[in-house]
Design a protein around this motif. Structure first.
Motif, short mmCIF file in Angstrom:
data_model
loop_
_atom_site.label_atom_id
_atom_site.label_comp_id
_atom_site.label_asym_id
_atom_site.label_seq_id
_atom_site.Cartn_x
_atom_site.Cartn_y
_atom_site.Cartn_z
N ASN A 44 0.81 -1.23 0.00
CA ASN A 44 0.00 0.00 0.00
C ASN A 44 0.84 1.28 0.00
OD1 ASN A 44 -2.48 -1.48 0.17
ND2 ASN A 44 -2.15 -1.70 2.37
N LEU A 45 2.15 1.16 -0.18
CA LEU A 45 3.03 2.33 -0.13
C LEU A 45 3.05 3.04 -1.49
CD1 LEU A 45 4.97 3.91 1.71
CD2 LEU A 45 6.81 2.38 0.95
N ILE A 46 2.85 4.35 -1.47
CA ILE A 46 2.90 5.17 -2.67
C ILE A 46 3.74 6.41 -2.36
CG2 ILE A 46 0.58 4.42 -3.37
CD1 ILE A 46 -0.41 7.27 -2.59
N TYR A 47 3.99 7.22 -3.38
CA TYR A 47 4.58 8.53 -3.10
C TYR A 47 4.09 9.55 -4.11
CZ TYR A 47 8.16 7.36 -6.69
OH TYR A 47 8.83 7.00 -7.84
N PHE A 48 3.92 10.77 -3.61
CA PHE A 48 3.55 11.91 -4.44
C PHE A 48 4.83 12.61 -4.89
CE2 PHE A 48 -0.10 11.43 -1.58
CZ PHE A 48 -1.15 11.41 -2.49
N ILE A 100 4.38 25.15 -2.34
CA ILE A 100 3.83 24.30 -1.28
C ILE A 100 2.31 24.31 -1.32
CG2 ILE A 100 3.67 23.96 1.22
CD1 ILE A 100 6.48 25.20 1.43
N MET A 101 1.74 25.47 -1.47
CA MET A 101 0.28 25.59 -1.51
C MET A 101 -0.29 24.88 -2.73
SD MET A 101 -0.13 29.51 -0.10
CE MET A 101 -1.92 29.45 -0.01
N GLU A 102 0.41 24.97 -3.84
CA GLU A 102 -0.04 24.29 -5.06
C GLU A 102 0.06 22.78 -4.90
OE1 GLU A 102 -1.58 23.81 -8.90
OE2 GLU A 102 -1.56 25.56 -7.56
N PHE A 103 1.12 22.33 -4.23
CA PHE A 103 1.27 20.90 -3.96
C PHE A 103 0.08 20.36 -3.19
CE2 PHE A 103 2.56 17.92 -0.53
CZ PHE A 103 2.79 16.79 -1.30
N TRP A 104 -0.27 21.01 -2.10
CA TRP A 104 -1.39 20.52 -1.29
C TRP A 104 -2.71 20.60 -2.06
CZ3 TRP A 104 -0.27 17.34 2.20
CH2 TRP A 104 0.83 17.50 3.05
N LYS A 105 -2.86 21.63 -2.86
CA LYS A 105 -4.07 21.75 -3.69
C LYS A 105 -4.18 20.56 -4.65
CE LYS A 105 -6.26 24.80 -7.11
NZ LYS A 105 -6.10 26.08 -7.88
N CYS A 106 -3.07 20.21 -5.28
CA CYS A 106 -3.06 19.06 -6.22
C CYS A 106 -3.30 17.74 -5.49
CB CYS A 106 -1.73 19.01 -6.97
SG CYS A 106 -1.47 20.36 -8.14
N VAL A 107 -2.69 17.59 -4.32
CA VAL A 107 -2.88 16.37 -3.53
C VAL A 107 -4.34 16.23 -3.12
CG1 VAL A 107 -2.35 15.25 -1.32
CG2 VAL A 107 -0.50 16.21 -2.71
N ASP A 108 -4.94 17.31 -2.66
CA ASP A 108 -6.34 17.26 -2.23
C ASP A 108 -7.25 16.89 -3.39
OD1 ASP A 108 -5.52 17.94 0.29
OD2 ASP A 108 -6.08 20.05 0.14
N GLN A 109 -6.95 17.40 -4.57
CA GLN A 109 -7.77 17.06 -5.73
C GLN A 109 -7.60 15.58 -6.10
OE1 GLN A 109 -10.06 19.13 -7.43
NE2 GLN A 109 -10.60 17.06 -8.13
#
Length: 357
Positions: A44-48, A100-109
């Motif tokens: 179950n291990l992944i990475y962004f 950083i803010m764009e990263f979290w935005k992309c992760v949340d999407q």
């Protein structure tokens, strides 16, 4: 641009380790070998992997994308949790706040598109909780000791530490630090003491790592060291240290109880600290206790009374409707077992739907 990759095999870990080499801060808790042995394995291990189109900055964040199972029944939903230890996102040196803010935005999407209900992040002690898109919690206190010159360091120790170290020296204790090209017998000395300690303290079986597991981790990493204390050539206390560019981390260890009276634990910490200073490290991270300001935490604080920091975790509910449904499902399971109903405002456990006992 955000990409998501599986990290579920030794073969795929080679690509991941190649990416990791881009970062100046080679934090040991981000190593695929660490995660495979000490934090749940590859399943179950992944990475962004986020790469900014504007600045070329890179963000890497590994973690476990786990199917949510309640009462033995697998649901169609997932949650995400970063590995045990000091992890979260790892930033390249040229990172910006907007990146950083764009990263979290992309992760949340990505979460929203892939049925991920919650996220739990264990942050490191380098400030990577800043600009997190969820809720940041000061979860516990940790000791991140600043390494000073020897005279000032000695003065800063609690009196009890100085007393115990002096006693250890009078008892004739010695130490060795093994770093790189560590021999099997040196790993075996550590492992014997470690396993004896786990058995004596009735530790959870998950901590009973084999000699082969330790050997694999230590021999395949340049960021691991062993500090062992000896009395008349007999190893009596030993600790596995994790090493980064600026810090050493107290990780796993133990002591032969027959030699407690010689104060090998305090002596080991000082010897590891001296080694770190000689190798131009800035911090000795001892971590925290099992509870808020418990005996273990106070013991660690005695070495660095002025270096208490907050250890932060991050919590995020991506899909509130699905979260509430899962909590209700967990409550049905709990009530059937005669357990109390979960209260949605309970912040002592996250995510609540995983609290089944």
């Amino acid at each position: 641009m955000l990409n998501v990759y599986r990290l579920d095999s030794e073969e795929k870990s080679k690509d991941y380790e190649g990416l990791l080499s881009r970062f100046e801060e080679r934090e040991p808790y981000f190593s695929s070998r660490y995660m495979n042995i000490f934090s749940g394995g590859f399943e179950n291990l992944i990475y962004f992997l986020f790469e900014s189109d504007e600045t070329g900055a890179t963000i890497l964040m590994p973690g476990y994308l786990k199917p949510i199972v309640i009462g033995g029944e697998r649901t169609s939903y997932f949650d995400f949790i970063t590995p045990y230890g000091y992890t979260g996102p790892l930033f390249s040196p040229n990172i910006s706040v907007s990146d950083i803010m764009e990263f979290w935005k992309c992760v949340d999407q990505w979460y929203a598109d892939n049925n991920v209900v919650t996220e739990f992040v264990r942050f490191n002690l380098l400030g990577n909780e800043a600009h997190y898109s969820g809720n940041v919690f000061p979860t516990m206190l940790n000791i991140k000791g600043k390494i000073l010159d020897e005279e000032n360091q000695w003065r800063d120790f609690d009196y009890k530490v100085r007393k115990n170290v002096n006693k250890a020296k009078r008892e004739g204790l010695t130490s060795r630090i093994y770093f790189r090209e560590i021999k099997d017998e040196e790993i075996l000395e550590f492992h014997r003491i470690y396993i004896q300690t786990m058995e004596r303290t009735n530790a959870n079986a998950s901590f009973s790592y084999s000699f082969e597991q330790f050997k694999t981790f230590i021999t395949q990493n340049n960021n691991a060291a062993i500090c062992t204390v000896y009395f008349e050539q007999t190893p009596i206390s030993s600790e596995l240290l994790l090493i980064s560019k600026d810090s050493i981390f107290s990780f796993l260890g133990g002591t032969n109880e027959e030699y407690f009276h010689k104060r090998p634990n305090d002596f080991l910490k000082i010897e590891a600290l001296n080694w770190a200073r000689n190798n131009e490290k800035k911090y000795y991270v001892l971590g925290g206790g099992y509870g808020f300001e418990d005996g273990i935490f106070k013991y660690k604080k005695s070495f660095f009374p002025n270096d208490v920091v907050n250890y932060f975790t991050g919590r995020k509910i991506v899909n509130n409707d699905a979260y509430n449904q899962l909590v209700e499902k967990a409550n049905n399971f709990r009530l059937a077992k005669g357990l109390e109903k979960l209260e949605t405002n309970d912040t002592s456990f996250f995510p609540l739907y995983n609290k089944l006992n």
